[in-house]
Motif scaffolding. Sequence first.
Motif, mmCIF file in Angstrom:
data_model
loop_
_atom_site.group_PDB
_atom_site.id
_atom_site.type_symbol
_atom_site.label_atom_id
_atom_site.label_comp_id
_atom_site.label_asym_id
_atom_site.label_seq_id
_atom_site.Cartn_x
_atom_site.Cartn_y
_atom_site.Cartn_z
ATOM 1 N N THR A 1 -27.861 -79.935 58.028
ATOM 2 C CA THR A 1 -29.030 -79.134 57.603
ATOM 3 C C THR A 1 -29.121 -79.040 56.080
ATOM 4 O OG1 THR A 1 -27.651 -77.198 57.975
ATOM 5 C CG2 THR A 1 -29.310 -77.657 59.631
ATOM 6 N N SER A 2 -27.966 -78.880 55.438
ATOM 7 C CA SER A 2 -27.975 -78.769 53.968
ATOM 8 C C SER A 2 -28.443 -80.076 53.337
ATOM 9 C CB SER A 2 -26.580 -78.439 53.447
ATOM 10 O OG SER A 2 -26.113 -77.288 54.064
ATOM 11 N N TRP A 3 -27.939 -81.169 53.897
ATOM 12 C CA TRP A 3 -28.304 -82.489 53.368
ATOM 13 C C TRP A 3 -29.810 -82.716 53.549
ATOM 14 C CZ3 TRP A 3 -29.837 -87.054 56.086
ATOM 15 C CH2 TRP A 3 -29.837 -88.207 55.315
ATOM 16 N N LEU A 4 -30.290 -82.384 54.744
ATOM 17 C CA LEU A 4 -31.715 -82.587 55.027
ATOM 18 C C LEU A 4 -32.581 -81.656 54.167
ATOM 19 C CD1 LEU A 4 -33.711 -84.147 56.819
ATOM 20 C CD2 LEU A 4 -33.517 -82.329 58.503
ATOM 21 N N ARG A 5 -32.122 -80.421 53.996
ATOM 22 C CA ARG A 5 -32.875 -79.458 53.191
ATOM 23 C C ARG A 5 -33.012 -79.946 51.750
ATOM 24 N NH1 ARG A 5 -30.923 -73.727 54.043
ATOM 25 N NH2 ARG A 5 -29.048 -74.558 53.127
ATOM 26 N N ALA A 6 -31.939 -80.541 51.242
ATOM 27 C CA ALA A 6 -31.994 -81.069 49.876
ATOM 28 C C ALA A 6 -33.039 -82.179 49.772
ATOM 29 C CB ALA A 6 -30.616 -81.586 49.481
ATOM 30 N N ASN B 1 -36.522 -81.921 47.573
ATOM 31 C CA ASN B 1 -36.852 -82.911 46.544
ATOM 32 C C ASN B 1 -38.180 -83.604 46.808
ATOM 33 O OD1 ASN B 1 -34.741 -83.187 44.341
ATOM 34 N ND2 ASN B 1 -33.486 -82.990 46.170
ATOM 35 N N VAL B 2 -38.476 -83.820 48.084
ATOM 36 C CA VAL B 2 -39.796 -84.396 48.426
ATOM 37 C C VAL B 2 -40.899 -83.421 47.986
ATOM 38 C CG1 VAL B 2 -41.314 -84.946 50.388
ATOM 39 C CG2 VAL B 2 -39.006 -85.873 50.326
ATOM 40 N N CYS B 3 -40.694 -82.142 48.280
ATOM 41 C CA CYS B 3 -41.691 -81.135 47.893
ATOM 42 C C CYS B 3 -41.769 -81.005 46.369
ATOM 43 C CB CYS B 3 -41.352 -79.784 48.520
ATOM 44 S SG CYS B 3 -41.541 -79.776 50.298
ATOM 45 N N TYR B 4 -40.646 -81.093 45.727
ATOM 46 C CA TYR B 4 -40.606 -81.002 44.259
ATOM 47 C C TYR B 4 -41.411 -82.148 43.631
ATOM 48 C CZ TYR B 4 -38.475 -80.625 39.584
ATOM 49 O OH TYR B 4 -38.255 -80.485 38.233
ATOM 50 N N ASP B 5 -41.216 -83.339 44.151
ATOM 51 C CA ASP B 5 -41.976 -84.496 43.646
ATOM 52 C C ASP B 5 -43.475 -84.269 43.831
ATOM 53 O OD1 ASP B 5 -39.596 -85.660 43.034
ATOM 54 O OD2 ASP B 5 -39.585 -87.080 44.712
ATOM 55 N N GLU B 6 -43.813 -83.739 45.001
ATOM 56 C CA GLU B 6 -45.233 -83.508 45.293
ATOM 57 C C GLU B 6 -45.800 -82.409 44.387
ATOM 58 O OE1 GLU B 6 -46.892 -85.464 47.114
ATOM 59 O OE2 GLU B 6 -48.792 -84.386 47.313
ATOM 60 N N LEU B 7 -45.014 -81.385 44.150
ATOM 61 C CA LEU B 7 -45.464 -80.305 43.255
ATOM 62 C C LEU B 7 -45.731 -80.847 41.859
ATOM 63 C CD1 LEU B 7 -43.122 -77.262 44.046
ATOM 64 C CD2 LEU B 7 -45.564 -77.412 44.462
ATOM 65 N N ARG B 8 -44.849 -81.693 41.398
ATOM 66 C CA ARG B 8 -45.033 -82.256 40.045
ATOM 67 C C ARG B 8 -46.248 -83.166 40.007
ATOM 68 N NH1 ARG B 8 -39.301 -84.216 37.817
ATOM 69 N NH2 ARG B 8 -39.221 -85.188 39.854
ATOM 70 N N ARG B 9 -46.478 -83.850 41.109
ATOM 71 C CA ARG B 9 -47.620 -84.758 41.167
ATOM 72 C C ARG B 9 -48.935 -83.971 41.171
ATOM 73 N NH1 ARG B 9 -50.738 -87.816 44.290
ATOM 74 N NH2 ARG B 9 -50.424 -86.594 46.163
ATOM 75 N N THR C 1 -27.144 -77.157 43.349
ATOM 76 C CA THR C 1 -26.704 -78.410 43.990
ATOM 77 C C THR C 1 -27.898 -79.204 44.486
ATOM 78 O OG1 THR C 1 -24.729 -77.234 44.719
ATOM 79 C CG2 THR C 1 -25.176 -79.346 45.792
ATOM 80 N N ILE C 2 -28.820 -78.525 45.134
ATOM 81 C CA ILE C 2 -30.001 -79.210 45.684
ATOM 82 C C ILE C 2 -30.813 -79.869 44.575
ATOM 83 C CG2 ILE C 2 -32.278 -78.777 46.716
ATOM 84 C CD1 ILE C 2 -30.929 -76.833 48.631
ATOM 85 N N MET C 3 -31.027 -79.108 43.489
ATOM 86 C CA MET C 3 -31.898 -79.607 42.430
ATOM 87 C C MET C 3 -31.161 -80.460 41.406
ATOM 88 S SD MET C 3 -34.665 -78.444 43.540
ATOM 89 C CE MET C 3 -35.671 -79.144 42.250
ATOM 90 N N GLY C 4 -29.867 -80.443 41.463
ATOM 91 C CA GLY C 4 -29.095 -81.203 40.478
ATOM 92 C C GLY C 4 -29.151 -80.545 39.105
ATOM 93 N N TRP C 5 -29.266 -79.228 39.071
ATOM 94 C CA TRP C 5 -29.324 -78.485 37.820
ATOM 95 C C TRP C 5 -28.030 -77.689 37.641
ATOM 96 C CZ3 TRP C 5 -34.640 -75.763 39.093
ATOM 97 C CH2 TRP C 5 -35.662 -76.722 39.055
ATOM 98 N N SER C 6 -27.899 -77.097 36.450
ATOM 99 C CA SER C 6 -26.777 -76.182 36.241
ATOM 100 C C SER C 6 -27.153 -74.818 36.817
ATOM 101 C CB SER C 6 -26.486 -76.050 34.751
ATOM 102 O OG SER C 6 -27.573 -75.404 34.123
ATOM 103 N N ALA C 7 -26.133 -74.010 37.097
ATOM 104 C CA ALA C 7 -26.389 -72.661 37.622
ATOM 105 C C ALA C 7 -27.175 -71.843 36.601
ATOM 106 C CB ALA C 7 -25.080 -71.980 37.964
#
Lengths: 158, 213
Positions: B84-89, B93-101, B176-182
């Motif tokens: 679930t965690s892997w899929l959620r990530a 990220n798919v939603c993040y790409d779409e938001l940026r688009r 972790t999901i976003m690949g950012w720092s805390a």
Amino acid sequence: MNCFEARSDFVAFWQKTLAYERRAQLLFHLNGCTRCDHSFRIFALSAPGIYSAIEPDWSSAADRRPSLNREALGPSRAWSSAERPSIVQMLTRVLPAFVMAAAAAFVLYFAAPAPMTFEDAIIAGNLNAEGATYPATDSVFGRELMAQDTTAPDVSDE
Amino acid sequence: MVAALSARLGTWSEAVRPDAELIAEVRKGNPSAFAELAARYRDRVERLCLRFFSDHEIVRDLTQESFIRAFAGFSTYRAEMPFTSWLRAIVANVCYDELRRRRRRPEELVADFSSPEANWIQLVDQSTPEKIVEAAEQRREAHILAHRLLESLRPDDRMVMVLRESEGLSVDEVATIMGWSAAKVKIRAFRARQSMRKLAESILSQQRGRGVQ
């Protein structure tokens, strides 16, 4: 209840998970604290998008048939072979129209009088050559034959 | 009798096959096992996408895109982490790409309100907290307006807002999901709340201005 406690209970209050007593305390506090009351109203504008249950599909709710919800039963559209039209299904959908069109073309082709050239008429032994036509795209060989054949009737009079 | 029973048990055991078993089959190259996984998680994926987009058509497309990416990148999945965690990530990220688009300017989003939205704002401004909570469940415009507010956020802020507040993830999980720092997650969360608050306040003050006139 102080302001900090009240504000930290907003989410639980919105989601209706707050205990009865705590809820009463929060409402009492909101009633007497204008700042927290204002904060709650600001919170309420964005809360439906963040803390509420996911809203229903309002647009398609009316159109949806109550009998069978395939989306709920079946897997994702991307992977469901049941939902994705197979090649056979697509062909059966497209084929009738295609067959009808082909049949119509076939009938038209054979029902229409065949453009018979004069040399065709001679080969076929058909002396009723009045029906013979010379389309504009007639072959050079055909034209030569017509030019040479003096027995060819003059169809221009008709 | 025994055969029928065993067949029935076989069907039953197949119906509740654990994720690990399905994942092992996908690894062996069985796409139908992935289809079963997708069916199992589809609702959850859609729910997460709906946190970012209110349009159900977009959500369906993003759900599909998420599963395609998951299938294509299945080799990156490690069994020691929850599926679930892997899929959620992936979905995030798919939603993040779409938001940026689809990024739009905030002023486009909260410039005008439809009549039902204006009524909802008025209700929020004037009713008791209990009535507001009750009414929010019934009113589509409450959701629409909230989504408009969320859409006004920067994609980074919105990701944090949804993952932290709606999904209840920790700062580390979001990082972790976003690949950012805390630290970045915390800053974004703070800024997201601030800009949401500012925008909501301006909407309420507009409403009060209208009420005074």
